[in-house]
Design a protein around this motif. Sequence first.
Motif, PDB file in Angstrom:
ATOM      1  N   SER A  45       0.842  -1.199   0.000  1.00 45.28           N
ATOM      2  CA  SER A  45       0.000   0.000   0.000  1.00 45.28           C
ATOM      3  C   SER A  45       0.874   1.245   0.000  1.00 45.28           C
ATOM      4  O   SER A  45       1.936   1.273   0.604  1.00 45.28           O
ATOM      5  N   ARG A  46       0.385   2.267  -0.651  1.00 42.88           N
ATOM      6  CA  ARG A  46       1.113   3.534  -0.652  1.00 42.88           C
ATOM      7  C   ARG A  46       0.761   4.330   0.591  1.00 42.88           C
ATOM      8  O   ARG A  46      -0.027   3.908   1.419  1.00 42.88           O
ATOM      9  N   MET A  47       1.291   5.509   0.687  1.00 45.24           N
ATOM     10  CA  MET A  47       1.085   6.365   1.856  1.00 45.24           C
ATOM     11  C   MET A  47      -0.404   6.564   2.149  1.00 45.24           C
ATOM     12  O   MET A  47      -1.191   6.821   1.248  1.00 45.24           O
ATOM     13  N   PHE A  48      -0.791   6.419   3.389  1.00 43.84           N
ATOM     14  CA  PHE A  48      -2.168   6.589   3.863  1.00 43.84           C
ATOM     15  C   PHE A  48      -3.147   5.643   3.177  1.00 43.84           C
ATOM     16  O   PHE A  48      -4.333   5.909   3.084  1.00 43.84           O
ATOM     17  N   ASN A  49      -2.646   4.523   2.630  1.00 43.38           N
ATOM     18  CA  ASN A  49      -3.466   3.491   1.986  1.00 43.38           C
ATOM     19  C   ASN A  49      -4.211   3.970   0.747  1.00 43.38           C
ATOM     20  O   ASN A  49      -5.200   3.378   0.352  1.00 43.38           O
ATOM     21  N   PHE A  50      -3.780   5.081   0.145  1.00 39.43           N
ATOM     22  CA  PHE A  50      -4.394   5.516  -1.104  1.00 39.43           C
ATOM     23  C   PHE A  50      -3.699   4.819  -2.255  1.00 39.43           C
ATOM     24  O   PHE A  50      -2.506   4.977  -2.472  1.00 39.43           O
ATOM     25  N   GLY A  51      -4.454   4.042  -2.995  1.00 37.41           N
ATOM     26  CA  GLY A  51      -3.891   3.322  -4.127  1.00 37.41           C
ATOM     27  C   GLY A  51      -3.061   2.139  -3.674  1.00 37.41           C
ATOM     28  O   GLY A  51      -2.952   1.836  -2.504  1.00 37.41           O
ATOM     29  N   LYS A  52      -2.491   1.460  -4.622  1.00 40.43           N
ATOM     30  CA  LYS A  52      -1.645   0.304  -4.330  1.00 40.43           C
ATOM     31  C   LYS A  52      -0.435   0.364  -5.237  1.00 40.43           C
ATOM     32  O   LYS A  52      -0.489   0.899  -6.323  1.00 40.43           O
ATOM     33  N   GLY A  53       0.627  -0.237  -4.761  1.00 40.14           N
ATOM     34  CA  GLY A  53       1.799  -0.378  -5.609  1.00 40.14           C
ATOM     35  C   GLY A  53       1.517  -1.445  -6.658  1.00 40.14           C
ATOM     36  O   GLY A  53       0.510  -2.140  -6.600  1.00 40.14           O
ATOM     37  N   SER A  54       2.376  -1.573  -7.606  1.00 45.76           N
ATOM     38  CA  SER A  54       2.169  -2.590  -8.637  1.00 45.76           C
ATOM     39  C   SER A  54       2.407  -3.982  -8.052  1.00 45.76           C
ATOM     40  O   SER A  54       3.178  -4.161  -7.115  1.00 45.76           O
ATOM     41  N   ASP A  55       1.679  -4.938  -8.581  1.00 43.68           N
ATOM     42  CA  ASP A  55       1.800  -6.315  -8.108  1.00 43.68           C
ATOM     43  C   ASP A  55       3.183  -6.869  -8.419  1.00 43.68           C
ATOM     44  O   ASP A  55       3.826  -6.482  -9.394  1.00 43.68           O
ATOM     45  N   LEU A  56       3.617  -7.775  -7.585  1.00 40.08           N
ATOM     46  CA  LEU A  56       4.916  -8.423  -7.748  1.00 40.08           C
ATOM     47  C   LEU A  56       4.682  -9.786  -8.395  1.00 40.08           C
ATOM     48  O   LEU A  56       4.020 -10.644  -7.820  1.00 40.08           O
ATOM     49  N   VAL A  57       5.205  -9.957  -9.600  1.00 37.92           N
ATOM     50  CA  VAL A  57       5.082 -11.217 -10.336  1.00 37.92           C
ATOM     51  C   VAL A  57       6.377 -11.990 -10.149  1.00 37.92           C
ATOM     52  O   VAL A  57       7.450 -11.528 -10.538  1.00 37.92           O
ATOM     53  N   ILE A  58       6.267 -13.156  -9.527  1.00 39.87           N
ATOM     54  CA  ILE A  58       7.447 -13.956  -9.207  1.00 39.87           C
ATOM     55  C   ILE A  58       7.464 -15.195 -10.105  1.00 39.87           C
ATOM     56  O   ILE A  58       6.607 -16.066  -9.974  1.00 39.87           O
ATOM     57  N   PRO A  59       8.420 -15.269 -11.038  1.00 39.52           N
ATOM     58  CA  PRO A  59       8.493 -16.437 -11.926  1.00 39.52           C
ATOM     59  C   PRO A  59       8.691 -17.734 -11.138  1.00 39.52           C
ATOM     60  O   PRO A  59       9.355 -17.746 -10.096  1.00 39.52           O
ATOM     61  N   TRP A  60       8.114 -18.795 -11.635  1.00 35.90           N
ATOM     62  CA  TRP A  60       8.162 -20.091 -10.955  1.00 35.90           C
ATOM     63  C   TRP A  60       9.598 -20.534 -10.683  1.00 35.90           C
ATOM     64  O   TRP A  60       9.892 -21.107  -9.638  1.00 35.90           O
ATOM     65  N   GLU A  61      10.529 -20.242 -11.572  1.00 35.24           N
ATOM     66  CA  GLU A  61      11.909 -20.679 -11.389  1.00 35.24           C
ATOM     67  C   GLU A  61      12.616 -19.933 -10.251  1.00 35.24           C
ATOM     68  O   GLU A  61      13.674 -20.352  -9.796  1.00 35.24           O
ATOM     69  N   LYS A  62      12.039 -18.831  -9.752  1.00 33.97           N
ATOM     70  CA  LYS A  62      12.608 -18.099  -8.620  1.00 33.97           C
ATOM     71  C   LYS A  62      12.132 -18.659  -7.285  1.00 33.97           C
ATOM     72  O   LYS A  62      12.609 -18.248  -6.234  1.00 33.97           O
ATOM     73  N   ILE A  63      11.179 -19.583  -7.318  1.00 35.42           N
ATOM     74  CA  ILE A  63      10.701 -20.221  -6.098  1.00 35.42           C
ATOM     75  C   ILE A  63      11.702 -21.311  -5.715  1.00 35.42           C
ATOM     76  O   ILE A  63      12.002 -22.197  -6.503  1.00 35.42           O
ATOM     77  N   LYS A  64      12.220 -21.218  -4.497  1.00 31.50           N
ATOM     78  CA  LYS A  64      13.234 -22.163  -4.037  1.00 31.50           C
ATOM     79  C   LYS A  64      12.648 -23.315  -3.239  1.00 31.50           C
ATOM     80  O   LYS A  64      13.136 -24.433  -3.310  1.00 31.50           O
ATOM     81  N   ARG A  65      11.613 -23.033  -2.455  1.00 34.55           N
ATOM     82  CA  ARG A  65      11.011 -24.090  -1.644  1.00 34.55           C
ATOM     83  C   ARG A  65       9.594 -23.680  -1.276  1.00 34.55           C
ATOM     84  O   ARG A  65       9.330 -22.524  -0.991  1.00 34.55           O
ATOM     85  N   ILE A  66       8.706 -24.666  -1.267  1.00 35.91           N
ATOM     86  CA  ILE A  66       7.335 -24.450  -0.834  1.00 35.91           C
ATOM     87  C   ILE A  66       7.111 -25.318   0.396  1.00 35.91           C
ATOM     88  O   ILE A  66       7.237 -26.542   0.332  1.00 35.91           O
ATOM     89  N   GLY A  67       6.812 -24.657   1.515  1.00 38.94           N
ATOM     90  CA  GLY A  67       6.554 -25.368   2.759  1.00 38.94           C
ATOM     91  C   GLY A  67       5.072 -25.392   3.069  1.00 38.94           C
ATOM     92  O   GLY A  67       4.237 -25.006   2.246  1.00 38.94           O
ATOM     93  N   GLU A  68       4.751 -25.831   4.262  1.00 35.96           N
ATOM     94  CA  GLU A  68       3.345 -25.903   4.656  1.00 35.96           C
ATOM     95  C   GLU A  68       2.723 -24.524   4.778  1.00 35.96           C
ATOM     96  O   GLU A  68       1.555 -24.351   4.448  1.00 35.96           O
ATOM     97  N   ASP A  69       3.485 -23.540   5.273  1.00 41.05           N
ATOM     98  CA  ASP A  69       2.947 -22.207   5.527  1.00 41.05           C
ATOM     99  C   ASP A  69       3.555 -21.106   4.671  1.00 41.05           C
ATOM    100  O   ASP A  69       2.978 -20.029   4.560  1.00 41.05           O
ATOM    101  N   VAL A  70       4.758 -21.336   4.123  1.00 37.95           N
ATOM    102  CA  VAL A  70       5.458 -20.282   3.403  1.00 37.95           C
ATOM    103  C   VAL A  70       6.008 -20.777   2.069  1.00 37.95           C
ATOM    104  O   VAL A  70       6.199 -21.967   1.862  1.00 37.95           O
ATOM    105  N   ILE A  71       6.272 -19.793   1.212  1.00 36.70           N
ATOM    106  CA  ILE A  71       6.968 -20.032  -0.053  1.00 36.70           C
ATOM    107  C   ILE A  71       8.245 -19.198  -0.001  1.00 36.70           C
ATOM    108  O   ILE A  71       8.191 -17.986   0.225  1.00 36.70           O
ATOM    109  N   LEU A  72       9.391 -19.841  -0.154  1.00 38.31           N
ATOM    110  CA  LEU A  72      10.671 -19.145  -0.148  1.00 38.31           C
ATOM    111  C   LEU A  72      11.081 -18.858  -1.584  1.00 38.31           C
ATOM    112  O   LEU A  72      11.110 -19.757  -2.427  1.00 38.31           O
ATOM    113  N   VAL A  73      11.382 -17.571  -1.852  1.00 39.02           N
ATOM    114  CA  VAL A  73      11.797 -17.160  -3.181  1.00 39.02           C
ATOM    115  C   VAL A  73      13.129 -16.437  -3.077  1.00 39.02           C
ATOM    116  O   VAL A  73      13.534 -16.004  -1.987  1.00 39.02           O
TER     117      VAL A  73
END
Length: 79
Positions: A45-73
């Motif tokens: 979120s930007r300052m004072f929650n007005f608007g949003k930043g651009s979404d973060l697109v994470i390529p599948w090959e940047k994912i290092k491990r997928i656990g039960e609760d988290v994804i490590l990239v």
Amino acid sequence: MYRAGELRQKEVINLADASRLGFVADVEVSLEAGAIEAVIVPGKSRMFNFGKGSDLVIPWEKIKRIGEDVILVDIQVET
């Protein structure tokens, strides 16, 4: 094998700087290959929650491990 719904419940952590990037909001899928190509995390979120930043697109090959609760990239995030 992972389902998109299962990935949405996981928090994404960046190994490069140990930052918490957020939770998976969506996935990009290749219909031709039948495979997930990227996960999408909503932008901060930007300052004072007005608007949003651009979404973060994470390529599948940047994912290092997928656990039960988290994804490590391993990505470089520009601030």
